[in-house]
Structures are given as structure tokens and as C-alpha cells.
Design an enzyme around this catalytic site. Structure first.
Site, mmCIF file in Angstrom:
data_model
loop_
_atom_site.group_PDB
_atom_site.id
_atom_site.type_symbol
_atom_site.label_atom_id
_atom_site.label_comp_id
_atom_site.label_asym_id
_atom_site.label_seq_id
_atom_site.Cartn_x
_atom_site.Cartn_y
_atom_site.Cartn_z
ATOM 1 N N HIS A 1 -79.645 -9.113 15.060
ATOM 2 C CA HIS A 1 -80.329 -7.929 15.575
ATOM 3 C C HIS A 1 -81.136 -8.239 16.842
ATOM 4 C CE1 HIS A 1 -79.453 -6.567 11.469
ATOM 5 N NE2 HIS A 1 -79.766 -5.331 11.831
ATOM 6 N N GLY A 2 -81.118 -9.492 17.288
ATOM 7 C CA GLY A 2 -81.904 -9.892 18.450
ATOM 8 C C GLY A 2 -81.702 -9.033 19.689
#
Length: 222
Positions: A112-113
Site C-alpha cells: 500500500h506504500g
């Protein structure tokens, strides 16, 4: 031989980071000789997660109030459900990654970075591999979502999940290693600086000694 000896890496993380997405890359970086700093929103410790279960805490080395992107040579952004969603709401975190990208620092981003990069306005025109759940976010921000274990796009390498950790780690080290000539170039400046002070120190010592001798001779004449 350690491939990343002396490389300064900022790990940008907050509470809720996916534990293995921070701990495994950090171990790999340190094993390769990198100097790793955990940078967060607040001092103390931050809590990791194993998906939805609480994980271990890690120490924060510096806060975003204390450092800037120019202090580092590379950036690692782990994922998790909460971590990047918290960071993307921070103006300091957004500024940090914008500055890092402007400086062309290599960045490794997983899971999800990329959410942080979306909010920072950096995704447009870039290829990104991420957790499938944020595919629409990447596309809506003008990025090209790629279904691959790891994808390289200029100064970024990204990966969708810990299931592809080996590909991510290899891609990260390969990307970060390209920064090493610049790191090697800055080391002599630190090494030579003390040497430049020796002549002044030596001259000062000789002058002091000469004054001492002269004073003793003058005293003897009296």
C-alpha cells in the site's frame, strides 16, 4: 563485499506498517552495509502489524520535523493498511517524498506504500506495482498499474506484497547500488577534512613552543 556500505537509507513509516515489509528490507539493507534510519511522525516507537493482528514495535530514530530528504541517499516505504494512509495525510511526509523524487533519490515502495506517492502527486506517468486493492487509486492518479513481482521505473522499484519479497529485495538492492558511486565520492571529503587542520594545529603548537623558549631566554637575561 557489502554492496551498500555507507548508503544512508530513510525508512518512512508510521504506526500500522506491515511488519515484514519493514523488518525484512531493513535486515537486508543492514546486511549490505547501509546505514538505516527509521523516520516517522512522532518520536518513541511505532507499532507494526501482521495484516490485521498487532505486531512488534520498532524504535523511531528521527522524526519528519528533524530531518529532510537531502540527508539521505535512498528511501524505503513499507506498506500495511494503516501506515501509508496515515503518512499520506501528513504534509511533512508528502514534502519528504516530493523532495526525494526531485533529488532523484532511489525509492523502494511495497504493497500500500504508493498511497503516499498518490497523495504527493507523484504517480502520474509512472509505472507502479502495488497491492491490488489500491490499483484504482494508482490509475485515477494517472499512473500505470503493473501486475508484476517487482517493477522498475526510473528511480523507483515497487512490489505488490510480501509474497514477492525476494524480487522486491533484489530489485531494491540493485536500484540502491546504482547510488554508490555518489556515496563513494562524498567519503574522501570527510576523510580529508581533519588532515587539512593538521598544518594549522602544528603551526600553532610550534608557535606556542617558540614563545615558551623565548620567554625562558628573556627571564635568564634578567
Amino acid at each position: 563485499m557489502k554492496k551498500l556500505k555507507g548508503l544512508r537509507v530513510a525508512v518512512l513509516a508510521a504506526d500500522g506498517f506491515e511488519q515484514v515489509e519493514l523488518t525484512l528490507p531493513v535486515k537486508k539493507l543492514e546486511r549490505e552495509g547501509a546505514d538505516v534510519t527509521i523516520v516517522s511522525l512522532h518520536p518513541g516507537k511505532i507499532r507494526g502489524m501482521n495484516h490485521l493482528s498487532p505486531g512488534k514495535r520498532v524504535d523511531v530514530d528521527a522524526t519528519l520535523h528533524e530531518v529532510k530528504a537531502a540527508d539521505y541517499d535512498a528511501v524505503l516505504i513499507p506498506g500495511g493498511l494503516v501506515n501509508p494512509d496515515t503518512l499520506r495525510q501528513s504534509a511533512l511526509a508528502q514534502d519528504f517524498v516530493r523532495d526525494a523524487d526531485t533529488l532523484d533519490l532511489p525509492m523502494a515502495i511495497i504493497c500500500h506504500g504508493p498511497w503516499l506517492l498518490v497523495s504527493a502527486g507523484l504517480i502520474e506517468g509512472r509505472k507502479v506495482a502495488s497491492w491490488p486493492g489500491i490499483r484504482d487509486d494508482v490509475k485515477n492518479a494517472g499512473g500505470e498499474w503493473v501486475d508484476a513481482p517487482a517493477i522498475r521505473d526510473r528511480n523507483w522499484v515497487s512490489s505488490p506484497s510480501p509474497q514477492h519479497m525476494l524480487a522486491f529485495l533484489n530489485g531494491m538492492v540493485e536500484l540502491f547500488a546504482e547510488k554508490m558511486p555518489e556515496v563513494a565520492a562524498r567519503v574522501p571529503a570527510h576523510v580529508e577534512a581533519p588532515r587539512k587542520r593538521w598544518p594549522k594545529l602544528l603551526a600553532g603548537s610550534l608557535a606556542t613552543a617558540a614563545l615558551g623558549v623565548g620567554a625562558r631566554r628573556l627571564a635568564a637575561l634578567r
